[in-house]
Design an enzyme around this catalytic site. Structure first.
Site, mmCIF file in Angstrom:
data_model
loop_
_atom_site.group_PDB
_atom_site.id
_atom_site.type_symbol
_atom_site.label_atom_id
_atom_site.label_comp_id
_atom_site.label_asym_id
_atom_site.label_seq_id
_atom_site.Cartn_x
_atom_site.Cartn_y
_atom_site.Cartn_z
ATOM 1 N N GLY A 293 -7.665 9.107 -0.246
ATOM 2 C CA GLY A 293 -8.080 9.897 0.901
ATOM 3 C C GLY A 293 -8.221 11.382 0.616
ATOM 4 O O GLY A 293 -8.352 12.184 1.539
ATOM 5 N N GLU B 209 -3.754 2.228 -7.352
ATOM 6 C CA GLU B 209 -4.154 3.293 -6.433
ATOM 7 C C GLU B 209 -3.263 4.514 -6.625
ATOM 8 O O GLU B 209 -2.188 4.613 -6.008
ATOM 9 C CB GLU B 209 -4.032 2.810 -4.988
ATOM 10 N N GLU C 155 0.726 3.883 1.600
ATOM 11 C CA GLU C 155 1.054 4.409 2.935
ATOM 12 C C GLU C 155 2.221 3.626 3.534
ATOM 13 O O GLU C 155 3.051 4.192 4.258
ATOM 14 C CB GLU C 155 -0.204 4.391 3.823
ATOM 15 N N HIS D 280 0.853 -1.204 0.000
ATOM 16 C CA HIS D 280 0.000 0.000 0.000
ATOM 17 C C HIS D 280 0.883 1.246 0.000
ATOM 18 O O HIS D 280 1.954 1.258 0.613
ATOM 19 C CB HIS D 280 -0.920 -0.010 1.226
#
Ligand code: PGA
Length: 251
Positions: A174, A168, A98, A96
């Site tokens: 977000g 993504e 993050e 991911h």
């Protein structure tokens, strides 16, 4: 091409145990008997056990948000594939953005995690995606290609078949600013092109590619309606059962 739609909720670092139980119950009530879409939730480690009980015997699969590649040992703070499997976890998010941005995830560690997950019988959801600077600099394809090739380096086609890819774009995660349906579809087609080059067309056309980044009920139908967008990895909108259900079965 008959790829199944796959919607997964990435709860990130949200939900205490009580909140997770409530959310999981809401998800099961709303989409637990949906059969034409694959559905998964990925709670924090601390809530996997409780959520496993709730999703058991439903169509909602259980995923974790990360895993360590080593089997066991002196790796303080890490969780192994076997630990996840023992809880009934079937899927694991790997790479991911993050993790890449804040916690030092690299293409090499993604590759090790994907290989370990497959060896253990977990299905990896492999995340790739460019930052805004990379996109604006005209480097989207370079970055995504490096990430895809890195994630699957040295892996046999039979193993890559067991993976899902999540495209993504970091700038969409977000932020409320989703990729346009066209941008998402173009990126997914590009990812299939890389996989076709690494492996073959069969793999490239069979693998499920989710889009992630501000997907919500209001934009899900259009994104999911694209030829090469097979599902979604949902952050913010997965934290409310009704919103998540609105993506699984868009109005
Ligand atoms: P978002 O997150 O839906 O909140 O943009 C998606 C993700 O990070 O997987």
């Amino acid at each position: 091409m008959s790829r199944r739609t796959f919607i997964a909720g990435n709860w990130k670092m949200n939900t205490t145990i009580d909140e997770a139980v409530d959310l999981a119950k809401g998800v099961v009530a709303a989409v637990g008997s949906v059969t034409d879409v694959d559905v998964a939730v990925c709670p924090p480690y601390t809530n996997l056990s409780a959520v496993a009980e709730i999703v058991k015997d439903t169509n909602v699969k259980l995923g974790a948000q990360d895993v360590h590649w080593e089997e066991k040992g002196a790796y303080t703070g890490k969780i192994s594939c076997a630990m996840l499997k023992a809880l009934g976890v079937e899927l694991v998010i790997v790479g991911h953005s993050e993790q890449r941005t804040y916690f030092g995830e690299t293409d090499e560690t993604v590759n090790k995690k994907v290989a370990a997950a497959i060896a253990a019988g977990l299905g990896p959801i492999v995340c790739v995606g460019e930052t805004l600077d990379e996109r604006n600099g005209g480097n989207m394809e370079t970055v995504v290609e490096r990430q895809v090739r890195g994630a699957f380096a040295g892996m046999a086609a039979a193993d890559v078949f067991k993976c899902v890819v999540a495209y993504e774009p970091v700038w969409a995660i977000g932020t409320g600013v989703n990729a346009t349906a066209q941008q998402a579809n173009d990126a997914h087609i590009f990812i299939r092109k890389i996989l076709a080059d690494m492996y073959d067309d069969d793999l490239a056309q069979t693998i499920v590619i989710q889009y992630g980044g501000s997907m919500k009920p209001a934009n899900a139908k259009e994104l999911l309606g694209q030829s090469d967008v097979d599902g979604g990895l949902i952050g913010g909108a997965s934290l409310k059962a009704a919103d998540f259900a609105g993506i699984v079965t868009p109005a």
